[in-house]
Enzyme design. Structure first.
Site, short mmCIF file in Angstrom:
data_model
loop_
_atom_site.label_atom_id
_atom_site.label_comp_id
_atom_site.label_asym_id
_atom_site.label_seq_id
_atom_site.Cartn_x
_atom_site.Cartn_y
_atom_site.Cartn_z
N ASP A 327 -9.07 -9.64 0.04
CA ASP A 327 -10.04 -10.41 0.82
C ASP A 327 -11.05 -11.10 -0.07
O ASP A 327 -11.92 -11.83 0.42
CB ASP A 327 -10.76 -9.49 1.81
CG ASP A 327 -10.53 -9.92 3.25
OD1 ASP A 327 -9.66 -10.77 3.48
OD2 ASP A 327 -11.21 -9.39 4.14
N ASP A 374 -6.64 3.05 0.34
CA ASP A 374 -7.77 2.34 -0.23
C ASP A 374 -7.47 2.02 -1.68
O ASP A 374 -6.73 2.76 -2.35
CB ASP A 374 -9.04 3.20 -0.13
CG ASP A 374 -9.62 3.18 1.28
OD1 ASP A 374 -9.21 2.32 2.08
OD2 ASP A 374 -10.47 4.05 1.57
N ASP A 376 -8.72 2.44 -4.42
CA ASP A 376 -8.99 3.42 -5.47
C ASP A 376 -8.22 4.72 -5.28
O ASP A 376 -8.33 5.64 -6.09
CB ASP A 376 -10.48 3.73 -5.53
CG ASP A 376 -10.98 4.36 -4.24
OD1 ASP A 376 -10.98 3.65 -3.21
OD2 ASP A 376 -11.37 5.54 -4.24
N ASP A 471 -10.66 2.96 11.71
CA ASP A 471 -9.64 3.99 11.58
C ASP A 471 -9.63 4.95 12.78
O ASP A 471 -8.61 5.10 13.46
CB ASP A 471 -9.82 4.75 10.27
CG ASP A 471 -11.28 5.01 9.94
OD1 ASP A 471 -12.12 4.94 10.85
OD2 ASP A 471 -11.58 5.30 8.77
#
Length: 881
Positions: A327, A374, A376, A471
């Protein structure tokens, strides 16, 4: 003596003393004493003028010459440790009086064996309690074997299938519980009743098996419900508007805490502990999977290991597609994706944050299932092997969630220096609560480390974007459609925790706002599609983020009596003690048994105290205006070159701490003037305030940001491998820690070889099913330990290194096994030490504008402490060995 001084014997004593003092030699001696006290002992001028007169007066009644001065002086300062021979002050007479009263009232007779008898009695009682513990454990194990399967009791199960019998049992239990809760007791009966509950519950905490847990939960609910019943029926007789207002706030906060306790017991009474389901032997029957890695402003160094690990997942390559959802639209990310064979998706309109990013990606991908990480979170190569079997076993399963594990320390662990010593804040949720949710088909989607069924997502219109917690809202909508959600409590990915307390608080604010938004726009208590068990699990999750106001009330409630003389609990001292103390003890030991290795006692209150003020506003605003608020990205991978104290984030805790400290000081002075009939209630308020000071001190300690100078976090490990030296020798080694750029080794027989810094050696590790060779340079050596820096790392080599380290199938298996079971007393000791460190940090880093106030607090605290009575120092004993 009077005749030698030419003073008439019949004069009054005050005239005799005055006649002595006006004689020239005594005036000279007096001036000498005053000068010496002022210059050498550095006392104030007023103290220097008054103290000599005080000692002259004492000398009229005590013959100091008859006493050996050195012995008397030593003994005096042993009995009066508050008084310093070189630091006399104006308040020393007050300290002398207080300590004298303490010595007269409490000093035991040294010739008596009372204390020895008491110590022997306590030790003997403790031995009997331990023997009773063992007896309970042995008998309960025989009655209900630990390894017995309740499903094997066919007679019980066949009877339980009858709905009428089941509801009759529920009704009978409810009636019995209501009687225990509501029947009024005298003070002595209440003491006997709570004593019996604690006598049963205390040894039960060590009894293995589910039955013991149910018994302890039942006893805890009886004691806490009885306390709340007593509060509503016997303690609301407020006399003035202040007591009514403040007392109403406290009773509401206590009711909230009781409801959360009840829902928490329900949620975790029987964790499912679901096991993975094996996949079919034929890989052709395995479905296709798209892996999404959303990113917005994170650096490429954070996203790269996750992408390389996702490309190495054990799954047929023709059925696995990895996509970077950027994004941030960065060209460097596109070049990296092209170089490693990953997909790269961007969009023109950046709306709906992460949910909009993934919904846009669903329009350009076609996999039957979607795995989300995610950027990371580095997945283990076995991730899909352990999760996908659930979908093939049950077509109604729409979600398989795994834990969020972090290999870096979060702000609480880093700033309090208890990483790997105390379970972190997330561990309770991912270690216990999610397993409990899974029992009731209420597993939450957590945004990462999960696989979702595309068909289920499409049936609800994609990922939910109406709230900032896309979520949990997505899982709720799928469950309303009749789909099942599951949880496998085996960590299969690991990532970076928040780098600073401010980032951590920002993340929690988003979660709190999102759950409040769900409560308003898609309330799980209302609407169709959910079972009552699922509704209760969601209700508990939402109430958790509404804890801001109750927590602040608990942190300030005891000040009502101290500041305003408002009796918010209208009851006598003994009744409060017998209802409050045993109830809190029962709750603590029950939660300690249930939460054991996932949340240590008292730490939950520290976490809530840090967040209370910050989640109060967003949750309140979201309840009234759910559309207000925006998604914020949690920063990861940041550095901190210097230690500093984050005053901005700790201001609420500092203000609450200061108010409680002032209240405790005022209450200490009030003890000397309080009505004896009310001094007991004041002591309770002081004890409560002191406890709040300990909790707030620990909350303050978290704001002292520690250094973070490593760009790459090191992970502790135990990986077997080999190194190849320049001379061709190959030695066995163990990787003890690693990052994405360096490795720490322990090498066998290294002492026999010459290895010095800057030498190049080859590191041989298993990367999946093949051995990989990594070129490294020695940066340090200590005995048989080496520190290596990875060199010559093209993309393919980086992929192999990630596969050999971060993405190993067993990389994070032992995340829960490193913690011992909770011990409340030891846990409180840790909190106390953290609190003391927090106060020291706060004082040391105080801003210039606050220095006067801080110095005033320090002086006030030291002054109060100097007035308190102290145990006399003992004479040193001559011991021979």
């Amino acid at each position: 003596m009077w005749a030698l001084l030419n003073i008439p014997q019949n004069w009054p004593m005050h005239l005799k003393i005055a006649a002595i003092l006006v004689q020239p030699k005594y005036i000279r001696l007096y001036k000498f004493r005053v000068k010496r006290l002022f210059e050498e002992y550095r006392v104030t001028r007023l103290s220097a003028l008054i103290l000599p007169i005080f000692f002259y007066f004492i000398s009229c009644f005590i013959k100091f010459r008859a006493v050996k001065k050195s012995t008397a002086k030593r003994r005096f300062y042993q009995l009066y440790p508050q008084l310093k021979p070189n630091q006399l002050s104006f308040f020393d007479p007050l300290r002398f009086i207080i300590q004298s009263l303490y010595l007269l009232l409490s000093k035991p007779n040294s010739e008596s064996d009372f204390w020895h008898k008491l110590s022997y009695f306590l030790r003997k009682a403790w031995v009997k309690i331990r023997l009773f513990d063992r007896f309970i454990i042995q008998k309960s194990t025989k009655i209900w074997p630990v390894n017995s399967n309740p499903h094997n009791h066919t007679l019980i199960n066949s009877i339980w299938r009858f709905h009428s019998f089941r509801w009759l049992t529920y009704l009978l239990i409810s009636v019995v519980l209501f009687v225990f809760i509501s029947v009024p007791f005298t003070i002595s009966a209440q003491a006997a009743f709570m004593g019996l509950i604690l006598l049963v519950a205390y040894p039960m905490r060590k009894v293995p098996g589910q039955l013991a847990t149910i018994i302890m939960i039942t006893l805890s609910l009886i004691s806490s419900s009885r306390y709340l019943w007593w509060r509503f029926n016997e303690t609301l007789g407020w006399q003035d508007w202040q007591s009514t207002l403040l007392g109403t706030g406290l009773i509401i906060a206590e009711s909230y805490a009781w409801l959360v306790l009840l829902l928490g017991y329900f949620q975790t009474i029987n964790p499912l502990k679901r096991a993975p389901v094996a996949l079919p032997d034929n890989p052709d029957l395995w479905p296709s999977v798209d892996v999404y890695i959303p990113t917005y402003n994170e650096p490429l160094s954070v996203v790269k290991p996750t992408t390389l690990a996702a490309l190495s997942l054990d799954w047929p390559q023709d059925k696995l597609n990895v996509y970077i959802l950027d994004d941030g639209c960065r060209e460097s990310f596109k070049e990296f994706a092209d170089s490693v064979g990953a997909g790269y998706i961007i969009r023109d309109q950046h709306i709906h944050a992460k949910a909009g990013n993934m919904n846009h990606a669903m329009q350009h991908t076609k996999g039957e299932y979607i795995a989300i990480f995610d950027c990371d979170h580095i997945p283990a190569r076995s991730f899909l092997q352990l999760t996908m079997g659930q979908f093939l076993k049950d077509k109604k399963v729409c979600l398989v969630q795994t834990p969020h594990h972090f290999f870096s320390a979060d702000p609480f662990e880093k700033n309090l220096k208890n990483h790997t010593k105390v379970p972190n804040e997330n561990m309770l949720f991912y270690g216990l609560i999610q397993d409990g949710n899974d029992m009731w088909n209420a597993t939450f989607f957590c945004g990462s480390c999960a696989v979702l069924k595309r068909e289920a997502l499409e049936s609800i219109g994609g990922f939910a974007f109406d709230t900032v917690t896309e979520d949990a809202h997505t899982a709720l909508r799928m469950q309303r459609q009749g789909y099942k959600t599951t949880y496998i409590n085996i960590p299969q990915a690991a990532g970076l925790a928040t780098d600073s307390l401010s980032a951590h608080v920002g993340q929690r604010i988003r979660w709190a706002r999102g759950m409040a938004q769900i409560f308003r726009i898609d309330n799980p208590l209302l609407g169709k599609g959910l079972q009552w068990r699922q509704r209760l699990c969601y209700l508990n999750a939402m109430l958790h983020f509404l804890s801001g106001i109750p927590r602040i009330i608990f942190l300030t409630a005891p000040l009502a009596l101290i500041f305003f003389n408002a009796y918010i609990i209208h009851a006598e001292f003994l009744a409060i003690m017998l209802y409050v103390i045993p109830t809190l003890m029962q709750i603590k030991i029950t939660n300690s048994r249930i939460q054991g290795k996932y949340r240590y006692s008292f730490w939950g209150e520290v976490y809530e105290s840090v967040l209370a003020w910050y989640i109060l506003k967003p949750t309140t605003v979201a309840l009234f205006n759910p559309s207000k608020g925006k998604f914020n990205v949690t920063e990861k991978g940041g550095l901190n070159n210097n230690e500093f104290y984050d005053w901005n984030i700790s201001t609420p805790s500092f203000v609450l701490f200061s108010i409680n400290l002032v209240g405790f000081i005022i209450a200490t002075f009030r003890l000397f003037f309080e009505d004896p009939q009310t001094i007991g209630v004041l002591l309770i308020s002081m004890a409560w305030t002191a406890y709040n000071l300990v909790i707030l001190g620990a909350a303050i300690a978290v704001a002292a940001e520690a250094k973070q100078i490593r760009a790459s976090h090191r992970v502790q490990a135990n990986i077997k491998g080999n190194i190849r030296l320049k001379n061709g020798h190959t030695l066995q080694c163990t990787v003890t820690d690693y990052s994405d750029k360096s490795v720490g080794l322990e090498v066998v027989d290294l002492i026999d070889h010459t290895v010095k810094p800057t030498d190049e050696i080859d590191l041989l590790l298993m990367a999946g099913k093949k051995q990989a060779v990594f070129t490294t340079k020695v940066v340090n050596r200590r005995d048989n330990q080496l520190g290596l820096l990875l060199t010559d790392m093209p993309v393919e080599r980086q992929k192999e290194f990630v596969l050999a380290t971060f993405a190993r199938a067993d990389a994070w298996i032992g995340w829960q096994k490193q913690f011992q079971h909770d011990r409340p007393s030891f846990s409180f000791k840790q909190i106390r030490h953290a609190s003391w460190r927090g106060v020291n940090n706060m004082l040391f880093h105080a801003p210039v504008i606050a220095k006067p106030f801080v110095n005033l607090l320090i002086m006030g605290g030291e002054f109060i402490y100097s007035l308190l009575p102290k145990q006399p120092k003992q004479e040193p004993k001559n011991e021979y060995f």
